[in-house]
Design a protein around this motif. Structure first.
Motif, PDB file in Angstrom:
ATOM      1  N   LEU A  14       0.862  -1.194   0.000  1.00 50.21           N
ATOM      2  CA  LEU A  14       0.000   0.000   0.000  1.00 50.21           C
ATOM      3  C   LEU A  14       0.884   1.225   0.000  1.00 50.21           C
ATOM      4  O   LEU A  14       1.813   1.333   0.818  1.00 50.21           O
ATOM      5  CB  LEU A  14      -0.928   0.033   1.228  1.00 50.21           C
ATOM      6  N   GLU A  15       0.604   2.119  -0.926  1.00 51.02           N
ATOM      7  CA  GLU A  15       1.352   3.371  -1.007  1.00 51.02           C
ATOM      8  C   GLU A  15       0.382   4.541  -0.958  1.00 51.02           C
ATOM      9  O   GLU A  15      -0.815   4.396  -1.230  1.00 51.02           O
ATOM     10  CB  GLU A  15       2.165   3.443  -2.310  1.00 51.02           C
ATOM     11  N   GLY A  16       0.914   5.682  -0.641  1.00 50.69           N
ATOM     12  CA  GLY A  16       0.092   6.887  -0.575  1.00 50.69           C
ATOM     13  C   GLY A  16       0.750   7.887   0.348  1.00 50.69           C
ATOM     14  O   GLY A  16       1.680   7.554   1.087  1.00 50.69           O
ATOM     15  N   LEU A  17       0.244   9.107   0.284  1.00 48.12           N
ATOM     16  CA  LEU A  17       0.801  10.174   1.121  1.00 48.12           C
ATOM     17  C   LEU A  17       0.593   9.872   2.597  1.00 48.12           C
ATOM     18  O   LEU A  17      -0.253   9.049   2.967  1.00 48.12           O
ATOM     19  CB  LEU A  17       0.097  11.497   0.799  1.00 48.12           C
ATOM     20  N   ASP A  18       1.317  10.589   3.439  1.00 48.97           N
ATOM     21  CA  ASP A  18       1.064  10.547   4.873  1.00 48.97           C
ATOM     22  C   ASP A  18      -0.380  10.987   5.104  1.00 48.97           C
ATOM     23  O   ASP A  18      -0.843  11.960   4.509  1.00 48.97           O
ATOM     24  CB  ASP A  18       2.049  11.473   5.610  1.00 48.97           C
ATOM     25  N   ARG A  19      -1.095  10.263   5.957  1.00 48.79           N
ATOM     26  CA  ARG A  19      -2.514  10.506   6.298  1.00 48.79           C
ATOM     27  C   ARG A  19      -3.475  10.132   5.173  1.00 48.79           C
ATOM     28  O   ARG A  19      -4.610  10.608   5.145  1.00 48.79           O
ATOM     29  CB  ARG A  19      -2.772  11.976   6.721  1.00 48.79           C
ATOM     30  N   LEU A 131       1.205  -6.603  -6.321  1.00 50.79           N
ATOM     31  CA  LEU A 131       0.153  -5.593  -6.418  1.00 50.79           C
ATOM     32  C   LEU A 131       0.585  -4.379  -5.597  1.00 50.79           C
ATOM     33  O   LEU A 131       1.043  -4.527  -4.460  1.00 50.79           O
ATOM     34  CB  LEU A 131      -1.150  -6.167  -5.836  1.00 50.79           C
ATOM     35  N   VAL A 132       0.439  -3.208  -6.193  1.00 46.95           N
ATOM     36  CA  VAL A 132       0.639  -1.956  -5.459  1.00 46.95           C
ATOM     37  C   VAL A 132      -0.702  -1.234  -5.433  1.00 46.95           C
ATOM     38  O   VAL A 132      -1.269  -0.945  -6.494  1.00 46.95           O
ATOM     39  CB  VAL A 132       1.692  -1.049  -6.134  1.00 46.95           C
ATOM     40  N   ILE A 133      -1.219  -1.000  -4.257  1.00 49.24           N
ATOM     41  CA  ILE A 133      -2.468  -0.245  -4.124  1.00 49.24           C
ATOM     42  C   ILE A 133      -2.096   1.169  -3.699  1.00 49.24           C
ATOM     43  O   ILE A 133      -1.482   1.370  -2.642  1.00 49.24           O
ATOM     44  CB  ILE A 133      -3.405  -0.885  -3.085  1.00 49.24           C
ATOM     45  N   TRP A 174       0.007  -1.426 -10.514  1.00 53.41           N
ATOM     46  CA  TRP A 174      -0.681  -0.453  -9.645  1.00 53.41           C
ATOM     47  C   TRP A 174      -2.182  -0.456  -9.845  1.00 53.41           C
ATOM     48  O   TRP A 174      -2.670  -0.509 -10.973  1.00 53.41           O
ATOM     49  CB  TRP A 174      -0.194   0.968  -9.950  1.00 53.41           C
ATOM     50  N   LYS A 175      -2.877  -0.350  -8.724  1.00 50.95           N
ATOM     51  CA  LYS A 175      -4.311  -0.071  -8.749  1.00 50.95           C
ATOM     52  C   LYS A 175      -4.491   1.201  -7.932  1.00 50.95           C
ATOM     53  O   LYS A 175      -4.063   1.262  -6.769  1.00 50.95           O
ATOM     54  CB  LYS A 175      -5.117  -1.191  -8.102  1.00 50.95           C
ATOM     55  N   ILE A 176      -5.071   2.199  -8.544  1.00 53.91           N
ATOM     56  CA  ILE A 176      -5.268   3.469  -7.844  1.00 53.91           C
ATOM     57  C   ILE A 176      -6.679   3.479  -7.260  1.00 53.91           C
ATOM     58  O   ILE A 176      -7.657   3.269  -7.977  1.00 53.91           O
ATOM     59  CB  ILE A 176      -5.017   4.649  -8.787  1.00 53.91           C
ATOM     60  N   VAL A 177      -6.745   3.611  -5.952  1.00 50.81           N
ATOM     61  CA  VAL A 177      -8.027   3.598  -5.250  1.00 50.81           C
ATOM     62  C   VAL A 177      -8.272   4.998  -4.697  1.00 50.81           C
ATOM     63  O   VAL A 177      -7.362   5.618  -4.134  1.00 50.81           O
ATOM     64  CB  VAL A 177      -8.008   2.542  -4.113  1.00 50.81           C
ATOM     65  N   GLU A 187     -12.176  -0.057   1.995  1.00 45.15           N
ATOM     66  CA  GLU A 187     -11.890  -1.385   2.552  1.00 45.15           C
ATOM     67  C   GLU A 187     -12.427  -2.483   1.628  1.00 45.15           C
ATOM     68  O   GLU A 187     -11.746  -3.476   1.348  1.00 45.15           O
ATOM     69  CB  GLU A 187     -12.543  -1.474   3.935  1.00 45.15           C
ATOM     70  N   GLU A 188     -13.651  -2.275   1.148  1.00 47.46           N
ATOM     71  CA  GLU A 188     -14.288  -3.254   0.269  1.00 47.46           C
ATOM     72  C   GLU A 188     -13.478  -3.431  -1.019  1.00 47.46           C
ATOM     73  O   GLU A 188     -13.249  -4.545  -1.485  1.00 47.46           O
ATOM     74  CB  GLU A 188     -15.715  -2.763  -0.037  1.00 47.46           C
ATOM     75  N   GLN A 189     -13.010  -2.329  -1.581  1.00 41.92           N
ATOM     76  CA  GLN A 189     -12.227  -2.410  -2.821  1.00 41.92           C
ATOM     77  C   GLN A 189     -10.904  -3.138  -2.583  1.00 41.92           C
ATOM     78  O   GLN A 189     -10.457  -3.932  -3.412  1.00 41.92           O
ATOM     79  CB  GLN A 189     -11.962  -1.004  -3.373  1.00 41.92           C
ATOM     80  N   LEU A 190     -10.293  -2.857  -1.432  1.00 42.92           N
ATOM     81  CA  LEU A 190      -9.008  -3.498  -1.127  1.00 42.92           C
ATOM     82  C   LEU A 190      -9.168  -5.005  -0.917  1.00 42.92           C
ATOM     83  O   LEU A 190      -8.312  -5.788  -1.327  1.00 42.92           O
ATOM     84  CB  LEU A 190      -8.371  -2.852   0.110  1.00 42.92           C
ATOM     85  N   ARG A 191     -10.272  -5.397  -0.298  1.00 44.32           N
ATOM     86  CA  ARG A 191     -10.515  -6.832  -0.089  1.00 44.32           C
ATOM     87  C   ARG A 191     -10.545  -7.575  -1.410  1.00 44.32           C
ATOM     88  O   ARG A 191      -9.943  -8.633  -1.556  1.00 44.32           O
ATOM     89  CB  ARG A 191     -11.863  -7.035   0.614  1.00 44.32           C
ATOM     90  N   GLU A 192     -11.247  -6.991  -2.376  1.00 42.32           N
ATOM     91  CA  GLU A 192     -11.388  -7.665  -3.666  1.00 42.32           C
ATOM     92  C   GLU A 192     -10.058  -7.683  -4.419  1.00 42.32           C
ATOM     93  O   GLU A 192      -9.650  -8.711  -4.957  1.00 42.32           O
ATOM     94  CB  GLU A 192     -12.470  -6.956  -4.489  1.00 42.32           C
TER      95      GLU A 192
END
Ligand code: TMP
Ligand code: MG
Length: 211
Positions: A14-19, A131-133, A174-177, A187-192
């Motif tokens: 899982l990647e993304g900015l702080d917070r 996978l990178v989310i 990458w999957k951009i959520v 959460e639901e998207q990440l589960r799938e």
């Protein structure tokens, strides 16, 4: 039913900015996967538990000063010192949910003005994620979420530059959520995404990060 559980584990980052919600979503995803009967562990980088990690931690807390390239190499070294353990866990069938990896390494250092190709080089040969989310949240929105903790990089102008670099790193894994959606929707998207990834990765060989 989670299907066959005989293959290797998946490396899910899982990647993304702080917070952006990474840590909360990692925890939720982990307990979901365990509940489904998958073997899974939650990891995070920097791993502040090693001696390299303690140097990084002191730097982030502004308790020490380090040259930009030096700290970049420490972040990379902190992943390298965990590579063998990651590999044995994955081959042993454990899925790893990892909060920040090489993409943060490059995006944060490049945001300081370091050459992006130079930043990528030390991570070549680490294990490539399956996978990178990317949890996509506007820097302004992330800053509003209870504010930043006061660590070195937790400043909005800096986070904007980091976001630009993250976007330039995205590839087919990458999957951009949309991280501004509700906690439950994300959460639901990440589960799938994670379940599909784990099932598809079981029979695939591990590969090395090549950018
Ligand atoms: P943390 O708050 O999740 O412990 O992350 C610490 C900070 O370190 C966060 O602002 C992202 C940054 N970072 C890097 O600069 N380089 C890296 O390689 C990693 C993994 C994180
Ligand atoms: Mg932080």
């Amino acid at each position: 039913n989670a299907g066959s559980k005989s293959g290797r584990g998946a490396l899910i980052v899982l990647e993304g900015l702080d917070r952006s919600g990474k840590s909360s979503q990692c925890a939720r995803l982990l307990s979901y996967l365990e509940g489904q009967g998958w073997r899974a562990e939650g990891w995070r980088f920097p791993d502040r538990g090693t001696s390299v990690g303690q140097m990084i931690s002191a730097y982030l807390a502004n308790e020490s000063q380090l040259d930009d390239r030096t700290v970049h190499l420490l972040f990379s070294a902190n992943r390298w010192e965990k590579r063998a353990l990651m590999e044995s866990k994955l081959l042993g069938g454990t899925t790893l949910i990892v909060d920040c990896y090489s993409y943060s390494g490059v995006a944060f250092s490049a945001a300081k003005g370091l050459d992006i190709e130079w930043c990528k080089a030390p991570d070549v040969g680490l294990i490539a994620p399956d996978l990178v989310i990317y949890l996509d949240v506007q820097p302004e929105k992330a800053a509003e979420r209870g504010g930043y903790g006061g660590e070195r990089y937790e400043k909005i102008e800096f986070q904007k530059r980091v976001a630009d670099h993250y976007h330039s790193l995205s590839d087919s894994t990458w999957k951009i959520v949309d991280g501004s959606l509700s906690m439950e929707t994300v959460e639901e998207q990440l589960r799938e995404l994670a379940t599909n990834c784990i099932q598809e990765s079981q029979e695939k060989p591990l590969t090395n990060l090549a950018w």
